[in-house]
Scaffold this motif. Structure first.
Motif, short mmCIF file in Angstrom:
data_model
loop_
_atom_site.label_atom_id
_atom_site.label_comp_id
_atom_site.label_asym_id
_atom_site.label_seq_id
_atom_site.Cartn_x
_atom_site.Cartn_y
_atom_site.Cartn_z
N TRP A 357 0.85 -1.19 0.00
CA TRP A 357 0.00 0.00 0.00
C TRP A 357 0.88 1.23 0.00
CZ3 TRP A 357 -4.64 0.60 -1.50
CH2 TRP A 357 -5.28 1.83 -1.31
N TRP A 501 -15.57 7.22 -3.95
CA TRP A 501 -14.89 6.63 -2.80
C TRP A 501 -13.38 6.75 -2.96
CZ3 TRP A 501 -18.60 4.24 -5.81
CH2 TRP A 501 -19.82 3.95 -5.21
N ARG A 502 -12.69 6.85 -1.82
CA ARG A 502 -11.23 6.77 -1.81
C ARG A 502 -10.85 5.46 -1.12
NH1 ARG A 502 -6.40 9.27 -1.67
NH2 ARG A 502 -7.26 11.09 -2.69
N CYS A 503 -9.95 4.71 -1.70
CA CYS A 503 -9.50 3.47 -1.06
C CYS A 503 -8.43 3.79 -0.03
CB CYS A 503 -8.93 2.50 -2.11
SG CYS A 503 -10.13 2.04 -3.36
N ASN A 504 -8.56 3.16 1.15
CA ASN A 504 -7.61 3.45 2.23
C ASN A 504 -6.73 2.27 2.58
OD1 ASN A 504 -8.35 6.20 2.70
ND2 ASN A 504 -10.29 5.42 3.51
N ASP A 507 -7.35 -3.93 0.71
CA ASP A 507 -8.55 -4.74 0.53
C ASP A 507 -9.79 -3.89 0.20
OD1 ASP A 507 -7.07 -7.00 0.86
OD2 ASP A 507 -7.29 -6.96 3.05
N ASP A 508 -9.62 -2.59 0.21
CA ASP A 508 -10.75 -1.70 -0.12
C ASP A 508 -11.13 -1.76 -1.60
OD1 ASP A 508 -10.92 -0.72 2.36
OD2 ASP A 508 -10.41 1.37 1.86
N PHE A 509 -10.12 -1.91 -2.46
CA PHE A 509 -10.35 -1.65 -3.89
C PHE A 509 -11.38 -2.60 -4.50
CE2 PHE A 509 -8.60 -1.70 -8.44
CZ PHE A 509 -9.34 -0.60 -8.81
N VAL A 511 -13.70 -4.44 -3.09
CA VAL A 511 -15.03 -4.26 -2.52
C VAL A 511 -15.67 -2.99 -3.08
CG1 VAL A 511 -16.28 -4.04 -0.31
CG2 VAL A 511 -14.08 -5.22 -0.39
N THR A 512 -14.86 -1.93 -3.15
CA THR A 512 -15.39 -0.65 -3.65
C THR A 512 -15.78 -0.76 -5.12
OG1 THR A 512 -13.86 0.41 -2.14
CG2 THR A 512 -14.91 1.83 -3.74
N LYS A 515 -19.12 -2.39 -5.48
CA LYS A 515 -20.18 -1.45 -5.10
C LYS A 515 -20.41 -0.44 -6.22
CE LYS A 515 -18.90 0.63 -1.43
NZ LYS A 515 -18.46 0.96 -0.09
#
Ligand SMILES: Cc1ncc(C[n+]2csc(CCOP(=O)(O)OP(=O)(O)O)c2C)c(N)n1
Length: 548
Positions: A357, A501-504, A507-509, A511-512, A515
């Motif tokens: 990251w 959305w901003r990925c933090n 594992d966010d990417f 899922v986002t 969505k």
């Protein structure tokens, strides 16, 4: 024949060409045209910058094979079209640009907003003309579409002087005819078959021409019949199935080393199929000028000292491949190497577990691939991300990865995604851009929200012109003039009325994305990106020779 306004006849001619949309911005000198469009079956799509409208027309043309149409007024409007018209010209996308113009009687002198637009557009179109007389409207429109759509397709332009468009005229649209293609003679075909049957290490290089000719099924059958494997250019991605490792050698075109690794160094015969030299020069795969080249294309080959075909099979690529496949049923040898594919895929396949990251490109591509079905569409903007997408993103079907690789202008992705969604409303569309290129045509997100074309714009954010940093670091050991700050993209998108959305974290990417792809509006995802591993992969694979 009834007497009517020239702009009405002009629009009837557009309707006769099957035009569904005109993308553009009207001006005081296009009032009659816009009034006539208002009464027609054609949807006029107001855009927020003429360049965006021309990119939409370009991609509409790429995906349908029918010229997309864009409009700009005289002077500034026409000048704003230029970059994307040039893109259509070099990327062989059928496009007709309409531009307003002053009255005929003031063109010879210094005059408000008057620019010689026909002169400016001449070098970036296959053909262009001023509508100097209302009586020639049917011929000019038919010719603009015929030239734009004939191989190799590209941009044409019609200039519409204001006084001509308001004249009274008689006339009817001319009928459309399918473009005509030649056919190779039996003698040429047998010569090509002899060369291929006699080859010890034949490989094929397939480009955008295969996509345009809808010849992917014929190419796949040819490969199955002959055992000759295929490497594709960036724009040829998907003409063979990336998952079919027997026929696919991967995507070449980042660097000369790609071709070596795909087995071109050992190749004695190269079949260049629908290959446009504008993508990557032949000296990268034929540096010794010693390969026998069999050219299969829609027009005679370009002259290049590294590209002197032994035989040229000129015609409909689908048909030529089918005939050649019949003649080449018993090819004793096949060449190519899986090395390029092995290296690139080993990065890709393990990327799903990569926890770096900011995210590194292989994981980002892995997540995008997972989120899209085989017929869904990924659009790339221009920059470092394009090189990663071009080389690493597996494509299974043609026209599912849209890349501008002729002119290669930043700002392509957002308008391209809008057009892709208009042509294929049932497919998911993701547009990836850098934080440099995305902001170049960000304003078209308003067009997307208004048109309700839901796609996901993903920004790989690094606050730098990434590919220029990469090249400067390599050449000078430092970089300069390439850093910038960004607006808060999430707030900016929200101001356009879009979810964002901003990925933090890594594992966010995924899922986002899921969505975002569910949304019935365009949406935006900011993904912080780390380009530091690129150097490692380049060193392993050789020195780059591409201009982004
Ligand atoms: C309109 C245009 N201007 C300049 C360039 C030259 N250029 C190619 S890539 C690039 C940087 C792209 O930066 P960014 O959009 O942030 O993407 P990244 O390389 O970081 O992925 C530039 C300036 C270009 N191709 N097109």
């Amino acid at each position: 024949m009834s007497l009517r306004k020239a702009s009405d006849l002009f629009v009837e001619c557009l309707e006769a060409e099957g035009v569904r949309h005109v993308f553009g911005i009207p001006g005081e000198e296009t009032l009659d045209l816009n009034e006539s469009l208002a009464e027609s079956s054609i949807q006029f799509v107001p855009v927020r910058h003429e360049q965006g409208g021309a990119y939409m027309a370009d991609v509409y043309g790429r995906l349908t094979g029918r010229a997309g149409v864009c409009l700009g007024t005289l002077g500034p409007g026409a000048m704003n079209l230029v970059t994307a018209v040039a893109d259509a010209f070099l990327d062989r996308a059928p496009l007709v640009a309409l531009t307003g113009q002053a009255d005929l009687e003031r063109m010879h002198k210094e005059s408000h907003q008057y620019i010689d637009v026909v002169g400016v557009m001449a070098p970036i179109t296959k053909w262009n003309a001023r509508l100097s007389d209302a009586a020639i409207i049917p011929e000019v429109v038919r010719k603009a579409f015929k030239v734009a759509e004939s191989e190799k397709p590209g941009a044409t332009q019609i200039e519409l002087p204001e006084d001509i468009m308001e004249m009274e005229v008689e006339g009817e649209p001319l009928p459309r005819r399918r473009p005509v293609l030649p056919e190779p003679s039996a003698r040429e075909l047998l010569k090509a078959a002899d060369i291929i049957r006699g080859a010890l290490n034949p490989v094929a290089l397939a480009g955008n021409g295969v996509v345009r000719a809808r010849a992917s099924p014929a190419l796949r059958e040819f490969t199955r019949q002959t055992g000759i494997p295929v490497a594709t250019t960036f724009m040829g991605k998907g003409v063979v199935d990336a998952a079919d490792s027997a026929s696919s050698l991967g995507t070449v075109g980042l660097q000369a080393g790609d071709y070596k690794m795909a087995g071109f160094e050992q190749a004695d015969v190269v079949l260049a199929i629908g290959y446009d030299l504008v993508e990557h020069a032949p000296k990268h795969w034929n540096p010794g000028k010693d390969k026998q080249v069999v050219c299969i294309d829609s027009v005679p080959a370009e002259i290049d000292e590294y590209y002197i075909p032994e035989v040229e099979l000129v015609g409909d690529i689908y048909h030529v491949l089918s005939r050649l496949g019949e003649e080449c049923r018993h090819v004793p040898h096949s060449g190519g190497s899986t090395h390029l594919n092995d290296v690139v895929h080993s990065y890709f396949e393990t990327a799903g577990k990569d926890g770096h990251w900011p995210m590194q490109p292989p994981r980002a591509l892995w997540e995008i691939r997972r989120a899209l079905g085989r017929n869904d569409i990924l659009v790339s903007d221009v920059g470092m991300h394009k090189l990663w997408i071009g080389r690493m993103f597996p494509a299974y079907e043609p026209n599912t990865v849209l890349i501008a690789n002729g002119l290669a202008g930043m700002g392509f992705a957002i308008p391209a995604a809008i057009a892709a969604k208009l042509v294929h409303p049932d497919r998911k569309v993701i547009a990836v851009g850098g934080d440099g290129g995305t902001l170049m045509n960000f304003q078209e997100l308003e067009t997307a929200v208004r048109l309700k074309t839901p796609f996901v714009s993903v920004i790989w954010e690094n606050r730098q012109f990434g590919s220029i940093v990469w090249k400067q670091d390599k050449k000078f050991g430092r970089h300069f003039g390439v850093d910038f700050t960004n607006p808060d993209f999430v707030k900016l998108a929200e101001a356009f009325g879009m979810p964002a959305w901003r990925c933090n974290g890594p594992d966010d990417f995924g899922v986002t994305l899921e969505k975002a792809l569910e949304a019935d509006l365009p949406s935006l995802v900011v993904l912080p990106i780390d380009y530091s591993i690129d150097v490692a992969i380049s060193e392993e694979l050789g020195t780059e020779t591409v201009a982004t």
